[in-house]
Structures are given as C-alpha cells and as structure tokens.
Enzyme design. Structure first.
Site, PDB file in Angstrom:
ATOM      1  N   TYR A 189      37.076  44.411  35.834  1.00  0.00           N
ATOM      2  CA  TYR A 189      38.234  44.928  35.764  1.00  0.00           C
ATOM      3  C   TYR A 189      38.846  44.786  34.329  1.00  0.00           C
ATOM      4  O   TYR A 189      39.536  45.907  33.782  1.00  0.00           O
ATOM      5  CB  TYR A 189      39.223  43.745  36.426  1.00  0.00           C
ATOM      6  CG  TYR A 189      40.781  43.888  36.153  1.00  0.00           C
ATOM      7  CD1 TYR A 189      41.363  44.924  36.863  1.00  0.00           C
ATOM      8  CD2 TYR A 189      41.307  43.272  35.410  1.00  0.00           C
ATOM      9  CE1 TYR A 189      42.729  45.091  36.645  1.00  0.00           C
ATOM     10  CE2 TYR A 189      42.745  43.264  35.120  1.00  0.00           C
ATOM     11  CZ  TYR A 189      43.486  44.259  35.798  1.00  0.00           C
ATOM     12  OH  TYR A 189      44.876  44.353  35.450  1.00  0.00           O
ATOM     13  N   SER A 191      46.141  45.711  30.265  1.00  0.00           N
ATOM     14  CA  SER A 191      45.968  44.259  31.063  1.00  0.00           C
ATOM     15  C   SER A 191      45.828  43.565  29.690  1.00  0.00           C
ATOM     16  O   SER A 191      44.878  43.921  28.767  1.00  0.00           O
ATOM     17  CB  SER A 191      45.091  44.025  32.057  1.00  0.00           C
ATOM     18  OG  SER A 191      44.858  42.641  32.417  1.00  0.00           O
TER      19      SER A 191
END
Length: 248
Positions: A154, A141
C-alpha cells in the site's frame, strides 16, 4: 471563490473523501462529474447534490480500465464544455504483512492506486495541455511519506503517486502548460478503506487506531477546496492531514 463554475471530475466519488468533497464543492458552485463503480451510490449522491441546488452528473467508471477513463473525460467535456480539475481519489488499502503473501491484493492495489491515477492523467492531460491550464489532485497517504509495518505494498503505491505528481508539476512548469498539482497525504480518516483489509491482525490493529483517532472525511474535502480556490498562478503541491491526536 475561484471554485464557482469550475468543472471538477472526482473519482472514487461514491463514499468517503470523494463523497464529502463532492458535496462541499457543489455548495461552492462547482459543476461536478462523479465517477465510481457503484452506480446506485452515485445516483443517490447526485440526487442529494441536486436537491441542495448543486450541479452534478455521474459516469460509472472503473479506474483500472484505460477506456473507462477516456470515456469519463469525454463525457465531462461533452456535458460541460471544459474540464478544470480532476481529483484522482479512487483507492484501496488491503494492508497486510509481506509474509502473508496476499499477492492478489498487492496487484489490486497496484491496479487501482497507481494505474488508476496514471489512467486518469493520461485521459485528461491532452486536454489540459491544449488549454494550457488544469489542476490534477490526488489522494496519497501518510504511508506515502514514511514506512509502516503491514503497509509495504500500500505504501509503495502511495510513494509512487507522490513521485508521479511531483514530476508532473515540474514538467508542466518546464513545458509552460500551467497545470497545477496537489497531492494529499491523509492519516486516519473515516472512510471505507478499512473494509478492504482481509488480514485479521492488521484489520484489528487498524480498526482500533481509527476508532481512537479517526476524523471525518469532511476535513480532507476542505483541503481539496482550498487547493482549487488558490489563484491560477499559485500551486500548493502537498498537504499532509490527520487527526491532531494521532502520532503518525
């Protein structure tokens, strides 16, 4: 096209980037082994691919379970006789401020986003080492490249994937096993990730962001295909991808 005839395992294949990648690679002639927890969605996807003259099978897999990953790889090898690529794409994103103390969600992200990748690598690496070839692709990501408030855990899982994949690339080169790697860092891509956010303020902000900037997972699928299509002596190890309009 070097994709034609390659055997590709895709985890997190039941929706989003995994689903889009499966459909694209099938059109390019890959032989697919699709893995996820939701069997009904896998059945539907395999049926769609076969209806479009593609080749695919599925194996219900929970990437957090080491045995499931081992069985997935064994199934792929038994079905097609070899494995060329594994795309470790399963992930969740229940983002929230650290002060919200959503510890259960932190652990779920660690189990899926980090341990799921490790389990996949552990399952396929002996085969790749034996055959002195193979390609490991992961979905990280942009939160694995820079820090974003609300995405501490995350982001930490995605930073971990970044380091893991870079070391895998270096070690495989040192050991002469010819294993290629590719890590993809998506920004706002329309997937089911937003559905995992339980913190109301975070969900509101992320939904607005994706509504304004989000692009189709097909865009990421094309990058996976590009990485696979490179000659065996070429390793393009990192891809950052996102909407042109998003200042990520």
């Amino acid at each position: 096209m070097t994709t034609k005839g390659k055997v590709v395992i895709i985890t997190g294949a039941s929706s989003g980037i995994g689903e889009a990648t499966a459909k694209l690679l099938a059109k390019k002639g890959a032989k697919l082994v699709l893995a996820a927890r939701r069997e009904s969605k896998l059945i539907k996807l395999v049926d769609e691919i076969k209806a479009d003259s593609g080749e695919a099978v599925y194996f219900v897999t929970d990437v957090t379970k080491e045995e499931d990953n081992q069985n997935l790889v064994a199934f792929a090898k038994k079905t097609y006789g070899k494995i060329d690529v594994i795309f470790l794409n399963a992930g969740i994103m229940p983002s929230s401020p650290l002060s919200a103390l959503k510890v259960k969600e932190w652990n779920e992200m660690i189990d899926i986003n980090i341990k799921g990748v490790l389990n996949g690598i552990a399952a396929v690496l002996p085969l790749f080492i034996e055959q002195k070839s193979g390609h490991v692709i992961t979905t990280s990501s942009v939160a694995g490249l820079k820090a974003y408030p609300g995405s501490a855990v995350y982001g930490a899982t995605k930073w971990a994937v970044r380091d893991l994949m870079e070391v895998l690339r270096i070690e495989s080169a040192q050991e002469g096993t010819n294993i290629r790697t590719a890590t993809i860092y998506p920004a706002a891509i329309h997937t089911e990730l937003l559905d995992t956010i339980t913190d109301e303020e975070t969900a509101k902000g992320m939904t607005a962001l994706y509504k304004q900037h989000g692009i189709s997972p097909d865009r990421v699928a094309s990058i996976v295909a590009y990485a696979i299509d490179q000659p065996a002596d070429v390793n393009v190890s990192e891809f950052t991808v996102g909407p042109t309009s998003q200042p990520w």
